[in-house]
Design an enzyme around this catalytic site. Structure first.
Site, PDB file in Angstrom:
ATOM      1  N   PRO A   1       0.636  -1.308  -0.055  1.00 25.83           N
ATOM      2  CA  PRO A   1      -0.101   0.018   0.151  1.00 25.83           C
ATOM      3  C   PRO A   1       0.973   1.434  -0.107  1.00 25.83           C
ATOM      4  O   PRO A   1       1.835   1.469   0.537  1.00 25.83           O
ATOM      5  CB  PRO A   1      -0.908  -0.091   1.276  1.00 25.83           C
TER       6      PRO A   1
ATOM      7  N   ALA B   1       3.272  -0.833   4.751  1.00 23.92           N
ATOM      8  CA  ALA B   1       2.528  -0.827   6.183  1.00 23.92           C
ATOM      9  C   ALA B   1       2.077  -2.258   6.640  1.00 23.92           C
ATOM     10  O   ALA B   1       2.331  -2.376   7.908  1.00 23.92           O
ATOM     11  CB  ALA B   1       1.311   0.591   6.145  1.00 23.92           C
TER      12      ALA B   1
ATOM     13  N   SER C   1      13.303   2.721   3.119  1.00 27.16           N
ATOM     14  CA  SER C   1      13.898   3.515   4.249  1.00 27.16           C
ATOM     15  C   SER C   1      14.312   2.693   5.462  1.00 27.16           C
ATOM     16  O   SER C   1      14.162   1.314   5.282  1.00 27.16           O
ATOM     17  CB  SER C   1      12.632   4.301   4.863  1.00 27.16           C
TER      18      SER C   1
ATOM     19  N   ARG D   1      13.360   4.767  12.490  1.00 31.81           N
ATOM     20  CA  ARG D   1      12.141   5.629  12.417  1.00 31.81           C
ATOM     21  C   ARG D   1      11.232   5.150  13.548  1.00 31.81           C
ATOM     22  O   ARG D   1      11.656   4.687  14.736  1.00 31.81           O
ATOM     23  CB  ARG D   1      11.380   5.177  10.934  1.00 31.81           C
TER      24      ARG D   1
HETATM   25  C1  DQA Z   1       8.482   1.017   3.836  1.00 29.67           C
HETATM   26  C2  DQA Z   1       8.460   1.034   5.255  1.00 29.67           C
HETATM   27  C3  DQA Z   1       7.072   1.017   6.012  1.00 29.67           C
HETATM   28  O1  DQA Z   1       7.227   1.197   7.464  1.00 29.67           O
HETATM   29  C4  DQA Z   1       6.104   2.357   5.652  1.00 29.67           C
HETATM   30  O2  DQA Z   1       4.734   1.718   5.887  1.00 29.67           O
HETATM   31  C5  DQA Z   1       5.946   1.994   4.043  1.00 29.67           C
HETATM   32  C6  DQA Z   1       7.102   1.844   3.227  1.00 29.67           C
HETATM   33  C7  DQA Z   1       9.695   1.374   3.185  1.00 29.67           C
HETATM   34  O3  DQA Z   1       9.905   1.081   1.887  1.00 29.67           O
HETATM   35  O4  DQA Z   1      10.473   2.013   3.692  1.00 29.67           O
HETATM   36  O5  DQA Z   1       4.917   2.387   3.474  1.00 29.67           O
HETATM   37  O6  DQA Z   1       8.038  -0.299   3.504  1.00 29.67           O
END
Ligand code: DQA
Length: 155
Positions: free
Chosen positions: A11, A83, A108, A113
């Site tokens: 998502p 997520a 990321s 985070r």
């Molecule tokens: C994510 C990290 C997840 O915590 C976040 O909800 C995302 C992207 C990433 O690619 O860094 O939607 O998967």
């Protein structure tokens, strides 16, 4: 037979490029698809690249990827579950139940985070986990899957 690498995205990844660029960078999902396509061409693999905002659709795709792997037509799967990583027992059960060789990927550094991003339902059932390399992580993850496929070939 040319094997397929599934690259599945969860998502909000359709919003890449405009979504929090300070965290996720400027590449769009289509740019990511192109990075993956280049890696697959270089490694002699076929790319199946998808994105969905729906958990059940991702479950279905993981089952499909597991069946393809069992049949020898897929090398493995790279999954950025976004997520759902932090919430979905269903995705974890699909990986395990369908026998998917999985790279769990995040653009990321989720460990730098919020605390809720530091738990993953997927890591215990993944073969490898990659995070924090930006969108450059996608071709690196595909390289890892290609390595598994090479290691499986008996000559
Ligand atoms: C994510 C990290 C997840 O915590 C976040 O909800 C995302 C992207 C990433 O690619 O860094 O939607 O998967």
């Amino acid at each position: 037979m040319t094997q397929t690498v599934y690259v599945l995205n969860g998502p909000n990844l359709n919003l890449l490029g405009s979504r929090e660029p300070g965290i996720y960078g400027a590449h769009t999902l289509d740019d990511v698809r192109q990075l993956c396509a280049q890696a697959c061409t270089r490694l002699g693999l076929k790319l199946d690249f998808r994105q969905s905002n729906h958990e059940g659709e991702l479950v279905g795709w993981l089952q499909e990827a597991g069946s393809a792997e069992a049949a020898g037509s897929a090398a493995g799967t790279v999954l950025n579950a976004a997520a759902y990583t932090h919430t979905s027992v269903a995705l974890r059960d699909a990986v395990k139940g369908a026998g998917v060789s999985l790279v769990e990927l995040h653009i990321s550094n989720v460990h730098a985070r919020e605390e809720f991003r530091q738990h993953s339902y997927l890591s215990p059932v993944a073969r490898g986990v990659m995070f924090g390399f930006g969108t450059a992580g996608y071709p690196l993850a595909i390289e890892a899957v290609a390595g598994w496929a090479r290691a499986k070939v008996v000559v």
